[in-house]
Design an enzyme around this catalytic site. Sequence first.
Site, mmCIF file in Angstrom:
data_model
loop_
_atom_site.group_PDB
_atom_site.id
_atom_site.type_symbol
_atom_site.label_atom_id
_atom_site.label_comp_id
_atom_site.label_asym_id
_atom_site.label_seq_id
_atom_site.Cartn_x
_atom_site.Cartn_y
_atom_site.Cartn_z
ATOM 1 N N ASP A 1 -33.858 -27.219 43.585
ATOM 2 C CA ASP A 1 -33.741 -27.269 42.126
ATOM 3 C C ASP A 1 -34.555 -26.168 41.451
ATOM 4 O OD1 ASP A 1 -36.233 -28.314 42.813
ATOM 5 O OD2 ASP A 1 -35.793 -30.325 42.115
ATOM 6 N N ASN B 1 -40.581 -42.104 40.258
ATOM 7 C CA ASN B 1 -39.441 -42.931 39.827
ATOM 8 C C ASN B 1 -38.303 -42.925 40.852
ATOM 9 O OD1 ASN B 1 -38.351 -40.414 39.572
ATOM 10 N ND2 ASN B 1 -38.003 -40.493 37.369
ATOM 11 N N HIS C 1 -36.854 -40.203 42.167
ATOM 12 C CA HIS C 1 -35.928 -39.069 42.155
ATOM 13 C C HIS C 1 -36.090 -38.214 43.415
ATOM 14 C CE1 HIS C 1 -38.763 -36.151 39.729
ATOM 15 N NE2 HIS C 1 -39.014 -36.100 41.005
ATOM 16 N N GLU D 1 -32.432 -37.917 38.707
ATOM 17 C CA GLU D 1 -33.244 -38.947 38.072
ATOM 18 C C GLU D 1 -32.529 -40.303 38.155
ATOM 19 O OE1 GLU D 1 -36.138 -38.192 37.237
ATOM 20 O OE2 GLU D 1 -36.313 -36.382 36.047
HETATM 21 P P1 PGA Z 1 -44.926 -34.162 44.009
HETATM 22 O O1 PGA Z 1 -43.479 -34.265 43.361
HETATM 23 O O2 PGA Z 1 -44.726 -33.619 45.379
HETATM 24 O O3 PGA Z 1 -45.669 -33.207 43.113
HETATM 25 O O4 PGA Z 1 -45.488 -35.544 44.003
HETATM 26 C C1 PGA Z 1 -42.454 -34.844 44.106
HETATM 27 C C2 PGA Z 1 -41.185 -34.864 43.292
HETATM 28 O O5 PGA Z 1 -41.251 -35.017 42.062
HETATM 29 O O6 PGA Z 1 -40.117 -34.755 43.897
#
Ligand code: PGA
Length: 249
Positions: free
Chosen positions: A68, A137, A139, A144
């Site tokens: 992404d 959450n 994702h 999302e």
């Molecule tokens: P993080 O983010 O590795 O900074 O916890 C993970 C994500 O949002 O996919």
Amino acid sequence: MIKVICTDSYEALCKQVSRVFAAQITLKPNSTLGLATGSTPIGVYSELAQMVAEGRLSLSQVQTLNLDEYVGLGAEDDQSYRYFMNHQLFDRVDIDKSRTHVPNGLAQDPQAEAARYEQLVASMGGVDIQLLGIGNNGHIGFNEPCDHFPMQTHTVALTESTIQANARFFADASQVPTQAITMGIGTIFAAKKIILMANGPKKAQILLDTVAGPVTPQVPASILQLHPDATVYCDAEAGALLRQHGLVD
Ligand code: PGA
């Protein structure tokens, strides 16, 4: 059932995951790697860079596809995911940068860019091994929680919880882009092998929901329960609830 491998520490977690990637690259030097940004994989990229520096691994033939990118941020912006990948991995190893791919956050038409990226993934024959983090959450990429699983690479409005979670990297929450281009759930699911990494206590509940809850687009990562080769690698803190429920060996 998603396989779960739990390590004592973040350091041990990164060593294990990097060894899986190194084995993949050794077995198939021209592998297509699916890569992720965020704080979680940073240690894996350091381990890979060290293996390359010590002459134990070469990334010279691999190609990469990132999950992404933020809409509106370019490679020179230090918050873009292209910038992150260059600094955390690509500039530190013997990779051919022309074979590294991240959606173009500065594309005039982000939807056309999403369609181009989906085609690119297909034209490269798909991903051999996909690294994923997980949002608080649930994702994966920037897919999302919502009422359906978006299948293909698409543009997405970031949820308030993701904007707040990512605000720590920006001057304040108002600086966080509100849109992103992300591989879809179908794009991710098509990878031959998937490794989802998580560390720290904030990820304990969502890992339990992902591994043992219902398969639902409200927890996008839960779709991995249906994947034939998906493994969760976590540290003891992120795996605490999985262990409590007897879901870790
Ligand atoms: P993080 O983010 O590795 O900074 O916890 C993970 C994500 O949002 O996919």
